[in-house]
Motif scaffolding. Structure first.
Motif, PDB file in Angstrom:
ATOM      1  N   PHE A  43      -2.358  -6.102  -9.476  1.00  0.00           N
ATOM      2  CA  PHE A  43      -3.453  -6.860  -8.862  1.00  0.00           C
ATOM      3  C   PHE A  43      -3.206  -8.366  -8.885  1.00  0.00           C
ATOM      4  O   PHE A  43      -3.305  -9.032  -7.851  1.00  0.00           O
ATOM      5  CB  PHE A  43      -4.774  -6.524  -9.554  1.00  0.00           C
ATOM      6  CG  PHE A  43      -5.247  -5.124  -9.263  1.00  0.00           C
ATOM      7  CD1 PHE A  43      -5.798  -4.807  -8.039  1.00  0.00           C
ATOM      8  CD2 PHE A  43      -5.108  -4.119 -10.211  1.00  0.00           C
ATOM      9  CE1 PHE A  43      -6.215  -3.518  -7.756  1.00  0.00           C
ATOM     10  CE2 PHE A  43      -5.519  -2.823  -9.938  1.00  0.00           C
ATOM     11  CZ  PHE A  43      -6.072  -2.519  -8.706  1.00  0.00           C
ATOM     12  N   ALA A  86       1.383   4.176  -9.977  1.00  0.00           N
ATOM     13  CA  ALA A  86       0.493   3.578  -8.977  1.00  0.00           C
ATOM     14  C   ALA A  86       0.487   2.062  -9.019  1.00  0.00           C
ATOM     15  O   ALA A  86       0.206   1.423  -7.996  1.00  0.00           O
ATOM     16  CB  ALA A  86      -0.932   4.107  -9.171  1.00  0.00           C
ATOM     17  N   GLU A 142      -1.773  -2.800 -14.510  1.00  0.00           N
ATOM     18  CA  GLU A 142      -2.770  -3.243 -13.535  1.00  0.00           C
ATOM     19  C   GLU A 142      -2.624  -4.727 -13.214  1.00  0.00           C
ATOM     20  O   GLU A 142      -2.809  -5.142 -12.060  1.00  0.00           O
ATOM     21  CB  GLU A 142      -4.178  -2.940 -14.053  1.00  0.00           C
ATOM     22  CG  GLU A 142      -4.496  -1.451 -14.079  1.00  0.00           C
ATOM     23  CD  GLU A 142      -5.919  -1.153 -14.530  1.00  0.00           C
ATOM     24  OE1 GLU A 142      -6.734  -2.102 -14.615  1.00  0.00           O
ATOM     25  OE2 GLU A 142      -6.223   0.028 -14.808  1.00  0.00           O
ATOM     26  N   ALA A 193       0.829  -1.207   0.000  1.00  0.00           N
ATOM     27  CA  ALA A 193       0.000   0.000   0.000  1.00  0.00           C
ATOM     28  C   ALA A 193       0.864   1.257   0.000  1.00  0.00           C
ATOM     29  O   ALA A 193       0.569   2.233  -0.717  1.00  0.00           O
ATOM     30  CB  ALA A 193      -0.936  -0.005   1.207  1.00  0.00           C
ATOM     31  N   ALA A 217     -13.137  -1.776  -6.918  1.00  0.00           N
ATOM     32  CA  ALA A 217     -13.345  -0.619  -6.049  1.00  0.00           C
ATOM     33  C   ALA A 217     -12.359   0.503  -6.339  1.00  0.00           C
ATOM     34  O   ALA A 217     -12.723   1.687  -6.309  1.00  0.00           O
ATOM     35  CB  ALA A 217     -13.240  -1.043  -4.589  1.00  0.00           C
ATOM     36  N   LEU A 218     -11.100   0.161  -6.650  1.00  0.00           N
ATOM     37  CA  LEU A 218     -10.077   1.177  -6.864  1.00  0.00           C
ATOM     38  C   LEU A 218     -10.251   1.949  -8.171  1.00  0.00           C
ATOM     39  O   LEU A 218      -9.552   2.936  -8.405  1.00  0.00           O
ATOM     40  CB  LEU A 218      -8.678   0.550  -6.810  1.00  0.00           C
ATOM     41  CG  LEU A 218      -8.170   0.182  -5.415  1.00  0.00           C
ATOM     42  CD1 LEU A 218      -6.763  -0.391  -5.496  1.00  0.00           C
ATOM     43  CD2 LEU A 218      -8.180   1.399  -4.496  1.00  0.00           C
ATOM     44  N   HIS A 219     -11.171   1.514  -9.020  1.00  0.00           N
ATOM     45  CA  HIS A 219     -11.455   2.287 -10.230  1.00  0.00           C
ATOM     46  C   HIS A 219     -12.423   3.435  -9.941  1.00  0.00           C
ATOM     47  O   HIS A 219     -12.583   4.334 -10.777  1.00  0.00           O
ATOM     48  CB  HIS A 219     -12.037   1.380 -11.320  1.00  0.00           C
ATOM     49  CG  HIS A 219     -11.003   0.580 -12.043  1.00  0.00           C
ATOM     50  ND1 HIS A 219     -10.460  -0.578 -11.520  1.00  0.00           N
ATOM     51  CD2 HIS A 219     -10.403   0.768 -13.248  1.00  0.00           C
ATOM     52  CE1 HIS A 219      -9.576  -1.065 -12.384  1.00  0.00           C
ATOM     53  NE2 HIS A 219      -9.514  -0.277 -13.429  1.00  0.00           N
ATOM     54  N   PHE A 220     -13.086   3.395  -8.780  1.00  0.00           N
ATOM     55  CA  PHE A 220     -13.978   4.462  -8.325  1.00  0.00           C
ATOM     56  C   PHE A 220     -15.056   4.799  -9.359  1.00  0.00           C
ATOM     57  O   PHE A 220     -15.410   5.964  -9.554  1.00  0.00           O
ATOM     58  CB  PHE A 220     -13.186   5.724  -7.975  1.00  0.00           C
ATOM     59  CG  PHE A 220     -12.228   5.522  -6.834  1.00  0.00           C
ATOM     60  CD1 PHE A 220     -12.688   5.439  -5.520  1.00  0.00           C
ATOM     61  CD2 PHE A 220     -10.865   5.397  -7.073  1.00  0.00           C
ATOM     62  CE1 PHE A 220     -11.794   5.237  -4.469  1.00  0.00           C
ATOM     63  CE2 PHE A 220      -9.975   5.198  -6.023  1.00  0.00           C
ATOM     64  CZ  PHE A 220     -10.441   5.117  -4.720  1.00  0.00           C
ATOM     65  N   THR A 277      -9.301  -9.923  -4.224  1.00  0.00           N
ATOM     66  CA  THR A 277      -8.526  -9.139  -5.189  1.00  0.00           C
ATOM     67  C   THR A 277      -9.438  -8.488  -6.226  1.00  0.00           C
ATOM     68  O   THR A 277      -9.252  -7.325  -6.584  1.00  0.00           O
ATOM     69  CB  THR A 277      -7.488 -10.026  -5.896  1.00  0.00           C
ATOM     70  OG1 THR A 277      -6.656 -10.657  -4.918  1.00  0.00           O
ATOM     71  CG2 THR A 277      -6.625  -9.206  -6.838  1.00  0.00           C
ATOM     72  N   MET A 300       2.321   1.820  -3.367  1.00  0.00           N
ATOM     73  CA  MET A 300       1.304   2.335  -4.284  1.00  0.00           C
ATOM     74  C   MET A 300       1.052   3.820  -4.043  1.00  0.00           C
ATOM     75  O   MET A 300       1.029   4.619  -4.993  1.00  0.00           O
ATOM     76  CB  MET A 300       0.005   1.552  -4.123  1.00  0.00           C
ATOM     77  CG  MET A 300      -1.104   2.019  -5.045  1.00  0.00           C
ATOM     78  SD  MET A 300      -2.677   1.189  -4.693  1.00  0.00           S
ATOM     79  CE  MET A 300      -3.680   1.813  -6.046  1.00  0.00           C
ATOM     80  N   ILE A 322     -11.210  -5.474  -4.694  1.00  0.00           N
ATOM     81  CA  ILE A 322     -10.308  -4.324  -4.597  1.00  0.00           C
ATOM     82  C   ILE A 322     -10.039  -3.735  -5.982  1.00  0.00           C
ATOM     83  O   ILE A 322     -10.014  -2.515  -6.169  1.00  0.00           O
ATOM     84  CB  ILE A 322      -8.990  -4.734  -3.910  1.00  0.00           C
ATOM     85  CG1 ILE A 322      -9.278  -5.200  -2.483  1.00  0.00           C
ATOM     86  CG2 ILE A 322      -7.998  -3.578  -3.913  1.00  0.00           C
ATOM     87  CD1 ILE A 322      -8.071  -5.784  -1.767  1.00  0.00           C
TER      88      ILE A 322
END
Length: 297
Positions: free
Chosen positions: A172, A64, A168, A16, A200-203, A194, A19, A197
């Protein structure tokens, strides 16, 4: 002491931090480059916002995802491409099946996207927050995809398909998923976590369900093939085909912003047929994995 000898909480914290640090450094670098070129740090205020968006996307994706994933892999066993299985080739038969699935999964994703949008809340503070997030993301996407030259198509394919798919997947599937699988001591739970997450991380809440399903699919490709390059191939192909379809439809004057797959004539029968073909292909992938395990015993 190598990172793999530390607790799972420490490993997750390190990943984390890698990232967050990479995102801060590379996003700041992107702002600096845009400031030097366009005399404003805001990519949307640049005289050429499309190029500014591409520069920002390219740097933030590398910072990232790719850099943190490689650093995390190196900290595990002092090797860049071992922990993430990037040093292994996928079975040839699995690669052929993924080429088929890259086409047959598109209608399924289209139906899931329509379903996802239809079940979203329409009123309230939460609904407004999610709608604002979606509109902001769609505005940036529209600026990039509204360009119709061959160069624009090539640039979008390289940045939003090839680069995004590679970076990505390294993060991931190559970094996070092995950690989750070892932590939970259950590969299936690790894959599901996984994928959650990943989505979710693409918002982008209006596409959460199809992105989660794709995350599960990519996770199993990695688990079954024991090679990072198979999910990379699948991810790149999915993004590339989506970009090509959008480019083709827009070239014919079709408004893709307000078009859902379920609005297209014959979409449901097509989706059902593709679901059957996809199911058979996935069963074949699983059997190939199972037979490979038997041969090793």
């Amino acid at each position: 002491m190598q990172l793999q000898q530390k607790s799972y909480w420490i490993q997750l914290l390190v990943l984390a931090l890698f990232m967050i640090g990479g995102l801060l450094i590379f996003s700041s670098l992107g702002e600096l480059i845009i400031l030097l070129i366009y005399h404003t740090p805001n990519m949307l205020e640049a005289s050429d916002p499309v190029t500014a968006i591409r520069i920002t996307q390219m740097l933030t994706t590398i910072g990232a995802f790719l850099i943190p994933a490689l650093l995390f892999a190196y900290c595990q066993d002092r090797m860049w491409f071992n922990y993430n299985a990037a040093n292994r080739k996928p079975p040839y038969s699995m690669t052929n099946i993924v080429l088929i699935l890259s086409i047959t999964l598109l209608p399924i994703v289209g139906v899931l996207s329509a379903f996802n949008q239809n079940i979203m809340p329409q009123e309230g503070a939460v609904a407004e927050f999610m709608r604002n997030m979606e509109e902001a993301a769609n505005h940036i996407l529209e600026l990039v995809t509204r360009q119709h030259t061959t160069w624009d198509l090539i640039a979008n394919l390289l940045i939003f398909a090839v680069l995004a798919g590679v970076c990505e997947e390294f993060f991931f599937q190559g970094a996070l998923q092995p950690l989750m699988m070892k932590w939970t001591k259950n590969p299936h739970i690790g894959i599901l976590i996984t994928a959650l997450i990943f989505s979710a991380l693409h918002f982008q809440f209006y596409g959460f369900i199809p992105r989660f399903v794709l995350g599960v699919y990519l996770g199993y490709l990695f688990f079954w093939s024991r090679s990072l390059w198979l999910p990379i191939l699948a991810h790149v192909l999915h993004n590339a085909l989506s970009i090509l379809i959008d480019y083709t439809l827009q070239g014919r004057g079709i408004d893709t912003d307000n078009l859902q797959f379920t609005d297209v004539r014959g979409s449901i029968p097509t989706a059902i047929s593709c679901t059957l073909v996809s199911a058979m292909a996935i069963v074949y992938l699983w059997r190939t994995y199972r037979d490979g395990i038997k041969d090793e015993r």
